[in-house]
Design a protein around this motif. Structure first.
Motif, PDB file in Angstrom:
ATOM      1  N   GLU A 101       0.751  -1.109  -0.147  1.00  0.00           N
ATOM      2  CA  GLU A 101       0.079   0.041  -0.092  1.00  0.00           C
ATOM      3  C   GLU A 101       0.799   1.191   0.006  1.00  0.00           C
ATOM      4  N   LEU A 102       1.951   1.355   0.826  1.00  0.00           N
ATOM      5  CA  LEU A 102       2.955   2.271   0.735  1.00  0.00           C
ATOM      6  C   LEU A 102       3.484   2.536  -0.639  1.00  0.00           C
ATOM      7  N   GLY A 103       3.929   1.399  -1.189  1.00  0.00           N
ATOM      8  CA  GLY A 103       4.515   1.443  -2.515  1.00  0.00           C
ATOM      9  C   GLY A 103       3.615   2.270  -3.541  1.00  0.00           C
ATOM     10  N   ILE A 104       2.267   1.691  -3.330  1.00  0.00           N
ATOM     11  CA  ILE A 104       1.005   2.643  -4.167  1.00  0.00           C
ATOM     12  C   ILE A 104       1.013   4.022  -4.134  1.00  0.00           C
ATOM     13  N   VAL A 105       1.182   4.426  -2.633  1.00  0.00           N
ATOM     14  CA  VAL A 105       0.893   5.737  -2.622  1.00  0.00           C
ATOM     15  C   VAL A 105       1.969   6.775  -3.176  1.00  0.00           C
ATOM     16  N   TYR A 106       3.124   6.004  -2.869  1.00  0.00           N
ATOM     17  CA  TYR A 106       4.505   6.637  -3.491  1.00  0.00           C
ATOM     18  C   TYR A 106       4.198   6.880  -5.207  1.00  0.00           C
ATOM     19  N   ALA A 107       3.722   5.641  -5.801  1.00  0.00           N
ATOM     20  CA  ALA A 107       3.525   5.749  -7.345  1.00  0.00           C
ATOM     21  C   ALA A 107       2.510   6.761  -7.386  1.00  0.00           C
ATOM     22  N   LEU A 108       1.313   6.895  -6.698  1.00  0.00           N
ATOM     23  CA  LEU A 108       0.319   7.689  -6.897  1.00  0.00           C
ATOM     24  C   LEU A 108       0.853   9.297  -6.577  1.00  0.00           C
ATOM     25  N   VAL A 155       8.057  -0.837  -1.670  1.00  0.00           N
ATOM     26  CA  VAL A 155       8.097   0.778  -1.475  1.00  0.00           C
ATOM     27  C   VAL A 155       9.203   1.313  -2.363  1.00  0.00           C
ATOM     28  N   SER A 156      10.364   0.224  -2.628  1.00  0.00           N
ATOM     29  CA  SER A 156      11.216   0.791  -3.468  1.00  0.00           C
ATOM     30  C   SER A 156      10.757   1.014  -4.937  1.00  0.00           C
ATOM     31  N   THR A 157       9.854   0.215  -5.386  1.00  0.00           N
ATOM     32  CA  THR A 157       9.459   0.265  -6.730  1.00  0.00           C
ATOM     33  C   THR A 157       8.359   1.698  -6.738  1.00  0.00           C
ATOM     34  N   GLY A 158       7.622   1.740  -5.674  1.00  0.00           N
ATOM     35  CA  GLY A 158       6.821   3.076  -5.716  1.00  0.00           C
ATOM     36  C   GLY A 158       7.846   4.343  -5.724  1.00  0.00           C
ATOM     37  N   LEU A 159       8.820   4.222  -5.048  1.00  0.00           N
ATOM     38  CA  LEU A 159       9.678   5.470  -4.991  1.00  0.00           C
ATOM     39  C   LEU A 159      10.620   5.705  -6.248  1.00  0.00           C
ATOM     40  N   MET A 160      10.749   4.413  -7.128  1.00  0.00           N
ATOM     41  CA  MET A 160      11.203   4.479  -8.222  1.00  0.00           C
ATOM     42  C   MET A 160      10.352   5.282  -9.381  1.00  0.00           C
ATOM     43  N   ILE A 194       9.925  18.888 -23.564  1.00  0.00           N
ATOM     44  CA  ILE A 194      10.127  17.839 -24.346  1.00  0.00           C
ATOM     45  C   ILE A 194      10.987  16.630 -23.923  1.00  0.00           C
ATOM     46  N   LEU A 195      12.439  17.280 -23.540  1.00  0.00           N
ATOM     47  CA  LEU A 195      13.289  16.301 -22.947  1.00  0.00           C
ATOM     48  C   LEU A 195      12.958  15.627 -21.698  1.00  0.00           C
ATOM     49  N   ALA A 196      12.124  16.637 -20.836  1.00  0.00           N
ATOM     50  CA  ALA A 196      11.707  15.910 -19.531  1.00  0.00           C
ATOM     51  C   ALA A 196      10.629  15.118 -19.598  1.00  0.00           C
ATOM     52  N   LEU A 197       9.781  15.315 -20.718  1.00  0.00           N
ATOM     53  CA  LEU A 197       8.690  14.175 -20.837  1.00  0.00           C
ATOM     54  C   LEU A 197       9.338  12.943 -21.534  1.00  0.00           C
ATOM     55  N   LEU A 198      10.191  13.144 -22.250  1.00  0.00           N
ATOM     56  CA  LEU A 198      10.972  11.805 -22.632  1.00  0.00           C
ATOM     57  C   LEU A 198      11.551  11.074 -21.757  1.00  0.00           C
ATOM     58  N   ILE A 199      12.539  11.569 -20.925  1.00  0.00           N
ATOM     59  CA  ILE A 199      12.819  11.061 -19.659  1.00  0.00           C
ATOM     60  C   ILE A 199      11.959  10.360 -18.663  1.00  0.00           C
ATOM     61  N   SER A 200      11.036  10.984 -18.527  1.00  0.00           N
ATOM     62  CA  SER A 200       9.997  10.569 -17.434  1.00  0.00           C
ATOM     63  C   SER A 200       9.284   9.278 -18.130  1.00  0.00           C
ATOM     64  N   PHE A 201       8.732   9.565 -19.613  1.00  0.00           N
ATOM     65  CA  PHE A 201       8.157   8.383 -20.057  1.00  0.00           C
ATOM     66  C   PHE A 201       8.985   7.107 -20.208  1.00  0.00           C
ATOM     67  N   LEU A 202      10.133   7.213 -20.427  1.00  0.00           N
ATOM     68  CA  LEU A 202      10.888   6.124 -20.680  1.00  0.00           C
ATOM     69  C   LEU A 202      11.273   5.521 -19.224  1.00  0.00           C
ATOM     70  N   ALA A 203      11.577   6.510 -18.225  1.00  0.00           N
ATOM     71  CA  ALA A 203      11.502   5.737 -16.767  1.00  0.00           C
ATOM     72  C   ALA A 203      10.462   5.113 -16.440  1.00  0.00           C
ATOM     73  N   VAL A 204       9.401   5.824 -16.313  1.00  0.00           N
ATOM     74  CA  VAL A 204       7.972   5.149 -16.095  1.00  0.00           C
ATOM     75  C   VAL A 204       7.753   3.732 -16.760  1.00  0.00           C
ATOM     76  N   ASN A 205       8.035   3.684 -17.939  1.00  0.00           N
ATOM     77  CA  ASN A 205       7.865   2.524 -18.678  1.00  0.00           C
ATOM     78  C   ASN A 205       8.782   1.427 -18.549  1.00  0.00           C
ATOM     79  N   GLY A 206       9.985   1.604 -17.995  1.00  0.00           N
ATOM     80  CA  GLY A 206      11.129   0.974 -17.765  1.00  0.00           C
ATOM     81  C   GLY A 206      11.060   0.247 -16.239  1.00  0.00           C
ATOM     82  N   ILE A 207      10.390   0.876 -15.609  1.00  0.00           N
ATOM     83  CA  ILE A 207      10.274   0.251 -14.037  1.00  0.00           C
ATOM     84  C   ILE A 207       9.509  -1.008 -14.068  1.00  0.00           C
ATOM     85  N   GLN A 208       9.978  -2.242 -13.633  1.00  0.00           N
ATOM     86  CA  GLN A 208       9.130  -3.318 -13.750  1.00  0.00           C
ATOM     87  C   GLN A 208       8.158  -3.479 -12.570  1.00  0.00           C
ATOM     88  N   VAL A 209       6.993  -3.609 -12.468  1.00  0.00           N
ATOM     89  CA  VAL A 209       5.872  -3.731 -11.558  1.00  0.00           C
ATOM     90  C   VAL A 209       5.521  -5.158 -11.332  1.00  0.00           C
TER      91      VAL A 209
END
Length: 161
Positions: free
Chosen positions: A6-13, A89-94, A146-161
């Protein structure tokens, strides 16, 4: 779901919220700054409305980028599309960290782009034939959003949930 899950989800939210809120606030402030300049120009010459409106809208893109990252994040963690996943929690923080670039850069670049757009509107007020050149100044600020969008997009998609 465990307490840690639940804490991991809170961080992700929180990450999704940061992306949407900060980038949206930057856009709102930027569009407001440019809108003040646009209103002044239209008061003097209503025929320039379309040109100054286009320039005023440029800082609005940061909010859209933050919203996109927010939607991607909510989909990734299962809020949009079914069941919420159990995450550490670590995944949520990522995920939170992955959302920070568009949130922070969206806030700052939205404001900077609003100021630059206001100056570009000043160019159009005096020399409407220079509209294309005037658009380039706020468009340069857009590059960093646009560069910030790109890095956030790639980073979020690269995290294994």
């Amino acid at each position: 779901m465990s307490i840690a899950g639940e804490l991991g989800i809170v961080y992700a939210l929180l990450g999704a919220a940061v992306a949407v809120l900060f980038a949206g606030a930057g856009s709102a402030l930027g569009v407001g700054i440019a809108g003040q300049a646009a209103a002044g120009v239209v008061t003097e010459d209503p025929s320039k409305f379309a040109k100054v409106l286009i320039i005023q809208l440029l800082p609005g893109t940061q909010g859209l980028y933050g919203l996109l990252v927010g939607f991607i994040t909510l989909s990734k963690i299962g809020i949009l599309g079914g069941g919420v996943v159990d995450m550490s929690v670590s995944t949520g923080l990522m995920i939170l960290a992955a959302c920070l670039p568009i949130g922070i850069v969206g806030l700052l670049s939205g404001i900077a782009q609003g100021k630059t757009a206001a100056s570009a509107i000043g160019i159009v007020a005096k020399k409407p034939d220079q509209f294309g050149k005037a658009m380039l100044f706020p468009a340069m600020v857009e590059t960093y959003a646009i560069l910030a969008l790109l890095i956030s997009f790639l980073a979020v998609n690269g995290i294994q949930v």
